[in-house]
Scaffold this active site. Structure first.
Site, PDB file in Angstrom:
ATOM      1  CG  ASP A 150      -1.974  -1.127   1.165  1.00  0.00           C
ATOM      2  OD1 ASP A 150      -1.973  -1.909   0.196  1.00  0.00           O
ATOM      3  OD2 ASP A 150      -2.766  -1.241   2.116  1.00  0.00           O
ATOM      4  CD  GLU A 157      -7.087  -0.096   2.932  1.00  0.00           C
ATOM      5  OE1 GLU A 157      -5.982   0.079   3.461  1.00  0.00           O
ATOM      6  OE2 GLU A 157      -8.172   0.062   3.540  1.00  0.00           O
ATOM      7  CE  LYS A 200      -3.465  -4.318   1.368  1.00  0.00           C
ATOM      8  NZ  LYS A 200      -4.252  -3.520   2.293  1.00  0.00           N
ATOM      9  CE  LYS A 260      -8.161  -0.614   7.144  1.00  0.00           C
ATOM     10  NZ  LYS A 260      -8.156   0.564   6.237  1.00  0.00           N
ATOM     11  CB  VAL A 277       2.424   2.585   4.888  1.00  0.00           C
ATOM     12  CG1 VAL A 277       3.822   3.174   4.836  1.00  0.00           C
ATOM     13  CG2 VAL A 277       1.683   2.843   3.589  1.00  0.00           C
ATOM     14  CB  THR A 278       0.273   2.150   8.696  1.00  0.00           C
ATOM     15  OG1 THR A 278      -0.908   1.456   9.117  1.00  0.00           O
ATOM     16  CG2 THR A 278      -0.117   3.375   7.904  1.00  0.00           C
ATOM     17  CB  CYS A 333      -2.150  -2.555   5.438  1.00  0.00           C
ATOM     18  SG  CYS A 333      -3.791  -1.804   5.279  1.00  0.00           S
ATOM     19  CD  GLN A 349       3.942 -14.453  22.753  1.00  0.00           C
ATOM     20  OE1 GLN A 349       3.522 -15.542  23.135  1.00  0.00           O
ATOM     21  NE2 GLN A 349       3.154 -13.479  22.309  1.00  0.00           N
TER      22      GLN A 349
HETATM   23  N1  TIU Z   1      -2.599   0.405   4.296  1.00  0.00           N
HETATM   24  C1  TIU Z   1      -3.074   0.700   5.506  1.00  0.00           C
HETATM   25  O1  TIU Z   1      -2.411   0.534   6.516  1.00  0.00           O
HETATM   26  N2  TIU Z   1      -4.360   1.242   5.568  1.00  0.00           N
HETATM   27  C2  TIU Z   1      -4.774   2.090   6.569  1.00  0.00           C
HETATM   28  O2  TIU Z   1      -5.910   2.545   6.580  1.00  0.00           O
HETATM   29  N3  TIU Z   1      -3.857   2.396   7.512  1.00  0.00           N
HETATM   30  C3  TIU Z   1      -3.983   3.279   8.547  1.00  0.00           C
HETATM   31  O3  TIU Z   1      -3.087   3.337   9.392  1.00  0.00           O
HETATM   32  N4  TIU Z   1      -5.039   4.075   8.605  1.00  0.00           N
END
Ligand code: TIU
Length: 226
Positions: free
Chosen positions: A28, A76, A133, A136, A161-162, A166, A206
């Site tokens: 993403d 996304e 996709k 997430k 990210v993030t 995701c 872990q």
């Molecule tokens: N790609 C992804 O992480 N989508 C999000 O909406 N991330 C946020 O941190 N909002």
């Protein structure tokens, strides 16, 4: 293509990278998340927090391509008719502008719109699969698992990210499907420094409950491109 296994220094312990069975999966890195005016900023986030990941990702992607290995990208987003957008996702946050509405880079998180596309610095090369996709996680409602299986992939280097949304969701989905995941910490980013730290700790805790954490120079070195 390299056949042998390379040891990548990582936490909680060294990762045995098998280049022929390993794909780079960049999550993403879209204009909607990284550029002003997109979905990320609309949610109230500081996009500059994510932009530090662009250059490390660019260097890793360049090295990965030079080694002849499989690179893949995800985005996304939703169909223009929003038929794959859960109503809960549409209204959550109570924002005046939500997914599917018009924003500065076109309709927010809608496929085909400018903001939905991948940033120019990391644009996919011809032949590199792009997974669109709706969720997430990159495995939910996509053909990612099939594509990886057809190519004999058992390991993933996951960036993008993030970190806590995701990237973490995808690493967890991959873990449950039997993939080993290696996450270079300089190539993943969060709008929130505390989530960056904890998102990485949750992966490697872990004994590596979901995977391994390393740095991109260590991966680049392991594939013989340093
Ligand atoms: N790609 C992804 O992480 N989508 C999000 O909406 N991330 C946020 O941190 N909002």
């Amino acid at each position: 293509m390299q056949a042998k296994t390379s040891l990548v220094p990582a936490e909680p312990y060294a990762f045995e990278l098998k280049p022929a069975e390993c794909a780079l999966l960049i999550i993403d890195m879209q204009r909607d998340f990284l550029e002003p005016g997109g979905f990320g900023e609309m949610l109230g986030n500081d996009v500059s927090q994510l932009r530090r990941t662009i250059e490390p990702n660019r260097r890793l992607l360049t090295a990965w391509r030079a080694a002849g290995l499989l690179a893949m990208h995800t985005r996304e987003g939703h169909r223009p008719d929003l038929s794959d957008l859960p109503p809960s996702k549409k209204i959550r946050g109570r924002s005046a502008t939500t997914i599917g509405d018009s924003g500065p880079m076109g309709r927010i998180l809608v496929r085909g719109e400018a903001g939905h596309d991948i940033i120019p610095e990391l644009y996919p090369a011809p032949g590199e699969p792009v997974i669109d996709k709706p969720g997430k996680g990159a495995f939910h409602a996509t053909d990612l698992h099939s594509i990886l299986q057809h190519r004999g992939i058992t390991q993933l280097v996951v960036t993008g990210v993030t970190t806590e949304v995701c990237v973490n969701t995808t690493v967890r989905e991959a873990n449950d499907r039997g993939y080993d995941c290696l996450v270079p910490e300089d190539c993943v980013g969060s709008y929130f420094p505390e989530f960056q730290e904890m998102g990485l700790k949750m992966i490697k805790a872990q004994g590596g409950i979901f995977g391994w954490v390393t740095s991109s120079p260590a991966v680049i070195s392991a594939i013989g491109q340093a």
